[in-house]
Scaffold this active site. Structure first.
Site, PDB file in Angstrom:
ATOM      1  N   GLY A  16      54.397  49.802  49.123  1.00 38.97           N
ATOM      2  CA  GLY A  16      55.309  48.725  48.373  1.00 38.97           C
ATOM      3  C   GLY A  16      57.435  50.007  47.807  1.00 38.97           C
ATOM      4  N   GLN A  44      65.251  50.836  43.589  1.00 43.09           N
ATOM      5  CA  GLN A  44      64.468  51.908  44.155  1.00 43.09           C
ATOM      6  C   GLN A  44      65.299  52.774  44.894  1.00 43.09           C
ATOM      7  OE1 GLN A  44      59.927  51.181  44.765  1.00 43.09           O
ATOM      8  NE2 GLN A  44      59.671  53.052  44.046  1.00 43.09           N
ATOM      9  N   CYS A  75      53.455  55.551  43.268  1.00 41.66           N
ATOM     10  CA  CYS A  75      54.912  55.027  43.294  1.00 41.66           C
ATOM     11  C   CYS A  75      56.307  56.393  43.604  1.00 41.66           C
ATOM     12  CB  CYS A  75      55.653  54.953  41.661  1.00 41.66           C
ATOM     13  SG  CYS A  75      57.543  54.567  41.738  1.00 41.66           S
ATOM     14  N   LEU A  76      57.074  55.899  44.595  1.00 40.33           N
ATOM     15  CA  LEU A  76      57.771  56.644  45.635  1.00 40.33           C
ATOM     16  C   LEU A  76      58.517  57.609  44.566  1.00 40.33           C
ATOM     17  CD1 LEU A  76      57.940  54.452  49.218  1.00 40.33           C
ATOM     18  CD2 LEU A  76      56.877  56.762  49.287  1.00 40.33           C
ATOM     19  N   HIS A 126      53.402  45.912  40.476  1.00 40.07           N
ATOM     20  CA  HIS A 126      54.279  47.222  40.232  1.00 40.07           C
ATOM     21  C   HIS A 126      55.887  47.466  40.997  1.00 40.07           C
ATOM     22  CE1 HIS A 126      54.427  51.502  41.135  1.00 40.07           C
ATOM     23  NE2 HIS A 126      55.319  51.122  41.811  1.00 40.07           N
ATOM     24  N   GLU A 127      55.165  46.137  41.537  1.00 39.66           N
ATOM     25  CA  GLU A 127      57.236  46.200  42.131  1.00 39.66           C
ATOM     26  C   GLU A 127      58.208  45.495  41.374  1.00 39.66           C
ATOM     27  OE1 GLU A 127      57.984  48.784  44.321  1.00 39.66           O
ATOM     28  OE2 GLU A 127      55.571  48.965  44.828  1.00 39.66           O
ATOM     29  N   HIS A 144      59.301  47.173  38.701  1.00 39.58           N
ATOM     30  CA  HIS A 144      60.802  47.776  39.357  1.00 39.58           C
ATOM     31  C   HIS A 144      61.755  46.779  39.037  1.00 39.58           C
ATOM     32  CE1 HIS A 144      59.761  51.554  40.260  1.00 39.58           C
ATOM     33  NE2 HIS A 144      58.453  51.294  40.996  1.00 39.58           N
TER      34      HIS A 144
HETATM   35 NI    NI Z   1      56.989  52.011  42.011  1.00 37.22          NI
END
Ligand code: NI
Length: 167
Positions: free
Chosen positions: A46, A51, A91-92, A133-134, A137
């Site tokens: 995701g 991000q 998370c990236l 989660h996204e 963000h």
């Molecule tokens: Ni993330």
């Protein structure tokens, strides 16, 4: 093909709030494509526009093993949620850190696709967790911020060490 640069926690730009999309134009479609390409290249399951330092309500997800089930959500809104998930997430923007944080097990989401078509999505398990989660963000929240201050301090120290090693 455009691979965008992913911001790393604790970058302050990860705390900006994303604005709703009001115009579904070519620029938005390009953003959605670039987000997907960046997510697949990472690789991740995701990615939120936040991000990559674009503060619009756009997220992309693909939790499938074959990487062929791309979901693009524009202006997502959770209209129903239930249960409690027990899936560890990563998370990236916070590489190498995996933690469990409070999430619903099932969600119903109302959103638009990149063409502006409204739809409703029912999700459970990993997809439901990823959506939450996204969406966090987009509100400027990173998952580790659910953890204790002590844990967050340790995570920041670990990430700083990783960066020094890779420099
Ligand atoms: Ni993330």
């Amino acid at each position: 093909m455009t691979i965008l640069n992913i911001l790393r926690y604790p970058d302050a730009r990860l705390h900006k709030t994303a604005a709703p999309v009001t115009v579904f134009d070519d620029q938005l479609k390009k953003l959605a494509r670039d987000l997907a390409e960046t997510m697949y290249a990472a690789p991740g399951v995701g990615l939120a526009a936040t991000q990559v330092d674009v503060h619009k309500q756009v997220i992309v997800l693909d939790v499938s093993e074959r990487r062929d089930a791309l979901v693009t959500l524009v202006n997502p809104e959770i209209v129903e949620s239930s249960g409690a998930s027990d899936i560890e997430e990563g998370c990236l923007s916070v590489p190498g850190i995996y933690e469990m944080v409070p999430r619903a097990e099932r969600v119903r989401v109302r959103a638009h696709d990149a063409n502006g078509n409204a739809f409703t999505l029912e999700a459970q398990g990993l997809l439901a967790v990823c959506i939450q989660h996204e969406m966090d963000h987009l509100q400027g929240k990173v998952f580790v911020e659910y953890l204790s201050q002590l844990k967050q301090t340790r995570i920041r120290a670990r990430l700083a060490k990783q960066l020094r090693k890779s420099a």
